[in-house]
Design a protein around this motif. Structure first.
Motif, PDB file in Angstrom:
ATOM      1  N   ALA A 130       0.965  -1.251   0.102  1.00  0.00           N
ATOM      2  CA  ALA A 130       0.046  -0.023  -0.113  1.00  0.00           C
ATOM      3  C   ALA A 130       0.878   1.275  -0.095  1.00  0.00           C
ATOM      4  N   GLU A 131       2.104   1.396   0.818  1.00  0.00           N
ATOM      5  CA  GLU A 131       2.933   2.619   0.781  1.00  0.00           C
ATOM      6  C   GLU A 131       3.472   2.860  -0.361  1.00  0.00           C
ATOM      7  N   TYR A 132       3.957   1.684  -1.018  1.00  0.00           N
ATOM      8  CA  TYR A 132       4.906   1.797  -2.448  1.00  0.00           C
ATOM      9  C   TYR A 132       3.518   2.200  -3.461  1.00  0.00           C
ATOM     10  N   THR A 133       2.459   1.791  -3.552  1.00  0.00           N
ATOM     11  CA  THR A 133       1.548   2.071  -4.539  1.00  0.00           C
ATOM     12  C   THR A 133       0.914   3.530  -4.643  1.00  0.00           C
ATOM     13  N   MET A 134       0.914   3.960  -3.135  1.00  0.00           N
ATOM     14  CA  MET A 134      -0.093   5.053  -3.014  1.00  0.00           C
ATOM     15  C   MET A 134       0.879   6.368  -3.651  1.00  0.00           C
ATOM     16  N   LEU A 135       2.158   6.039  -3.544  1.00  0.00           N
ATOM     17  CA  LEU A 135       2.888   7.083  -4.027  1.00  0.00           C
ATOM     18  C   LEU A 135       3.495   7.154  -5.548  1.00  0.00           C
ATOM     19  N   ARG A 136       2.693   6.282  -6.302  1.00  0.00           N
ATOM     20  CA  ARG A 136       3.166   6.044  -7.635  1.00  0.00           C
ATOM     21  C   ARG A 136       1.911   6.124  -8.557  1.00  0.00           C
ATOM     22  N   PRO A 137       1.178   6.838  -8.512  1.00  0.00           N
ATOM     23  CA  PRO A 137      -0.038   6.960  -9.470  1.00  0.00           C
ATOM     24  C   PRO A 137       0.415   7.044 -10.926  1.00  0.00           C
ATOM     25  N   GLY A 138      -0.207   6.273 -11.773  1.00  0.00           N
ATOM     26  CA  GLY A 138       0.091   6.292 -13.012  1.00  0.00           C
ATOM     27  C   GLY A 138       1.366   5.793 -13.493  1.00  0.00           C
ATOM     28  N   GLU A 139       2.200   5.121 -12.699  1.00  0.00           N
ATOM     29  CA  GLU A 139       3.514   4.690 -12.964  1.00  0.00           C
ATOM     30  C   GLU A 139       3.420   3.164 -13.456  1.00  0.00           C
ATOM     31  N   THR A 140       4.357   2.685 -14.247  1.00  0.00           N
ATOM     32  CA  THR A 140       4.352   1.393 -14.663  1.00  0.00           C
ATOM     33  C   THR A 140       5.685   0.830 -14.043  1.00  0.00           C
ATOM     34  N   VAL A 141       5.381  -0.443 -12.982  1.00  0.00           N
ATOM     35  CA  VAL A 141       6.476  -0.781 -12.371  1.00  0.00           C
ATOM     36  C   VAL A 141       6.316  -2.452 -12.391  1.00  0.00           C
ATOM     37  N   PRO A 142       7.627  -3.278 -12.420  1.00  0.00           N
ATOM     38  CA  PRO A 142       7.618  -4.727 -12.353  1.00  0.00           C
ATOM     39  C   PRO A 142       7.102  -5.242 -10.996  1.00  0.00           C
ATOM     40  N   LEU A 143       6.261  -6.209 -11.262  1.00  0.00           N
ATOM     41  CA  LEU A 143       5.838  -6.949 -10.133  1.00  0.00           C
ATOM     42  C   LEU A 143       6.571  -8.393 -10.100  1.00  0.00           C
TER      43      LEU A 143
ATOM     44  N   ALA B 277      -3.174   2.468 -11.536  1.00  0.00           N
ATOM     45  CA  ALA B 277      -4.233   3.566 -11.943  1.00  0.00           C
ATOM     46  C   ALA B 277      -3.957   4.759 -10.967  1.00  0.00           C
ATOM     47  N   THR B 278      -4.688   5.784 -11.374  1.00  0.00           N
ATOM     48  CA  THR B 278      -4.526   6.999 -10.511  1.00  0.00           C
ATOM     49  C   THR B 278      -6.010   7.284  -9.725  1.00  0.00           C
TER      50      THR B 278
ATOM     51  N   ASP C 134      11.094   9.113  -1.109  1.00  0.00           N
ATOM     52  CA  ASP C 134      10.684   8.809  -2.315  1.00  0.00           C
ATOM     53  C   ASP C 134       9.708   9.987  -3.049  1.00  0.00           C
ATOM     54  N   GLY C 135       8.894  10.422  -1.830  1.00  0.00           N
ATOM     55  CA  GLY C 135       7.978  11.642  -2.455  1.00  0.00           C
ATOM     56  C   GLY C 135       8.874  12.994  -2.864  1.00  0.00           C
ATOM     57  N   LEU C 136       9.977  13.181  -2.287  1.00  0.00           N
ATOM     58  CA  LEU C 136      10.672  14.419  -2.563  1.00  0.00           C
ATOM     59  C   LEU C 136      11.534  14.100  -3.880  1.00  0.00           C
ATOM     60  N   GLY C 137      11.984  13.016  -4.165  1.00  0.00           N
ATOM     61  CA  GLY C 137      12.460  12.504  -5.243  1.00  0.00           C
ATOM     62  C   GLY C 137      11.534  12.771  -6.497  1.00  0.00           C
ATOM     63  N   GLN C 138      10.405  12.321  -6.287  1.00  0.00           N
ATOM     64  CA  GLN C 138       9.338  12.463  -7.372  1.00  0.00           C
ATOM     65  C   GLN C 138       9.013  14.032  -7.681  1.00  0.00           C
ATOM     66  N   ILE C 139       9.145  14.803  -6.650  1.00  0.00           N
ATOM     67  CA  ILE C 139       8.762  16.344  -7.092  1.00  0.00           C
ATOM     68  C   ILE C 139      10.118  16.819  -7.543  1.00  0.00           C
ATOM     69  N   ILE C 140      11.176  16.552  -7.138  1.00  0.00           N
ATOM     70  CA  ILE C 140      12.211  16.985  -7.930  1.00  0.00           C
ATOM     71  C   ILE C 140      12.502  16.634  -9.380  1.00  0.00           C
ATOM     72  N   THR C 141      11.932  15.496  -9.615  1.00  0.00           N
ATOM     73  CA  THR C 141      12.133  14.665 -10.942  1.00  0.00           C
ATOM     74  C   THR C 141      10.839  15.253 -12.006  1.00  0.00           C
ATOM     75  N   GLY C 142       9.658  15.804 -11.137  1.00  0.00           N
ATOM     76  CA  GLY C 142       8.677  16.141 -11.888  1.00  0.00           C
ATOM     77  C   GLY C 142       7.667  15.102 -11.899  1.00  0.00           C
ATOM     78  N   ARG C 143       7.910  13.963 -11.371  1.00  0.00           N
ATOM     79  CA  ARG C 143       6.597  13.017 -11.139  1.00  0.00           C
ATOM     80  C   ARG C 143       5.479  13.329 -10.307  1.00  0.00           C
ATOM     81  N   ARG C 144       5.598  14.275  -9.517  1.00  0.00           N
ATOM     82  CA  ARG C 144       4.646  14.906  -8.688  1.00  0.00           C
ATOM     83  C   ARG C 144       4.724  16.126  -8.539  1.00  0.00           C
ATOM     84  N   PRO C 145       3.450  17.062  -8.467  1.00  0.00           N
ATOM     85  CA  PRO C 145       3.457  18.328  -8.774  1.00  0.00           C
ATOM     86  C   PRO C 145       4.153  18.821  -7.583  1.00  0.00           C
ATOM     87  N   VAL C 146       4.887  20.210  -7.782  1.00  0.00           N
ATOM     88  CA  VAL C 146       5.519  20.958  -6.745  1.00  0.00           C
ATOM     89  C   VAL C 146       4.443  21.516  -5.700  1.00  0.00           C
TER      90      VAL C 146
END
Length: 377
Positions: A179-192, A208-209, A259-271
């Motif tokens: 749940a923790e990993y999934t919630m932070l990655r809406p719309g991303e494609t990841v390997p299971l 899904a988002t 993880d969240g900060l890295g996503q903001i820096i890389t543009g995957r999450r809005p600032v």
């Protein structure tokens, strides 16, 4: 229609969250300084003009400033923001100079500076340990119980009984990890990586988002896989194991923050997800409205945030000081005064810019800019 905790409850909650955490953070610095014989001239909760205070028998002025957005300990010899020895420090009598921060070896100064953030982490560990003892820990295994129709999990071919061993290359021991990993990655494609009937399979999944709105009107954007667990498993934690569980939970929270900060820096999450004091106050009021347990849990999260932010290697923050102490330890001599002065000026500019930015975000989150646009329109 949304619930609102009200301005008075919000202010009370903000004081209950930030006041004790700032006090304990600075108390960590103060206590470490006392151990190494450094005199504290002032201990302040809040900045600006003093509104109340007293002086103890050791000569330390304990006071409250009118702007309750932080605090500080001023040790003897802190005659400039960079804490560098100068002519005024050299002019002190030898006995007084021995009680100053600058007179101590670099390893003692590093411990004194690190004691504040470490105290924040210890507070969070104790809170999490207490919650684990009182309410137990969710140990539900990462085994698929139900697959929602037309979900990312269904599209990836997941079945009930599959054990998800890893997601995005990160091990998944429990459903909480998923749940923790999934919630932070809406719309991303990841390997299971899944285990099915003794066979290991790797399949890609595009999360899904999901957009949700809570009872207070806050909107959240989070990832969704589309599975539910089987029977929940909760484990009671004894007093001896509780601190270990507290450390684990702090580590998990820190990983999510990074993880969240890295996503903001890389543009995957809005600032605009970056928040400041106004947003913290609002959320604190909401958590208090939900109940004392929720507020205490929120205090632990903010304590971790304070510890983490203060350890960032930005001059003016504890992490900036520690960075220069590390350089000093390697070079076996302090960084030059001019370098330190310009570094701390730059650090101050960065912090002021960040404060303005998060305040702008906070005001947007409470609807100020929409309201002004409506008035202008």
């Amino acid at each position: 229609m949304t619930d609102s905790p009200g301005i008075l409850m919000t202010l009370l909650a903000f004081a209950l969250v930030l006041g004790p955490l700032v006090f304990l953070h600075e108390l960590g610095h103060y206590a470490a300084g006392r151990i190494f014989g450094v005199k504290a001239e002032a201990f302040s909760i809040g900045f600006g003009r003093e509104i109340a205070g007293f002086t103890d028998k050791r000569g330390t002025r304990w006071k409250f400033g009118w702007l309750p957005l932080g605090g500080y300990v001023r040790f003897a010899g802190d005659m400039n923001p960079a804490g560098q020895p100068d002519a005024e420090w050299l002019a002190l009598p030898a006995e007084e100079r021995a009680k100053t921060f600058q007179s101590k070896p670099v390893w003692q100064r590093a411990i004194i500076v690190a004691a504040g953030p470490v105290t924040n982490f210890v507070i969070a560990i104790l809170i999490f340990a207490g919650l684990a003892t009182l309410y137990g820990v969710n140990r539900t295994p990462s085994i698929v119980g139900v697959v929602a129709p037309q979900s990312p999990a269904a599209a990836a071919g997941l079945r009930p009984g599959d054990r998800i061993e890893a997601m995005g290359g990160r091990g998944m021991a429990t459903f909480s990890d998923l749940a923790e990993y999934t919630m932070l990655r809406p719309g991303e494609t990841v390997p299971l990586r899944i285990e099915r009937n003794g066979e290991t399979l790797t399949v890609p999944v595009t999360l899904a988002t999901l957009r949700e709105r809570d009872r207070f009107g806050n909107e959240y954007r989070k990832g969704q896989l589309g599975i539910r667990p089987g029977k929940p498993v909760y484990e009671r934690v004894g007093l001896l194991r509780a601190p270990v569980e507290g450390v684990r939970m702090v580590g998990t929270t820190l990983r999510s923050m990074i993880d969240g900060l890295g996503q903001i820096i890389t543009g995957r999450r809005p600032v605009d997800e970056l928040g400041g004091p106004i947003r913290i106050a609002g959320i604190a009021g909401q958590q208090l409205a939900l109940g004392p347990v929720e507020l205490v849990f929120f205090i632990a999260l903010i304590s971790i945030n304070l510890g983490f932010i203060n350890l960032l290697p930005i001059p003016m923050l504890d992490g900036g000081h520690l960075f220069f102490y590390a350089v000093e330890a390697v070079r076996r001599r302090p960084v030059g005064p001019q370098v330190m002065e310009w570094a701390f000026r730059g650090g101050l500019a960065v912090l002021l810019a960040l404060f303005v930015f998060v305040t702008f975000n906070d005001l947007g989150a409470v609807g100020l800019w929409r309201g002004l646009a409506g008035l202008i329109g």
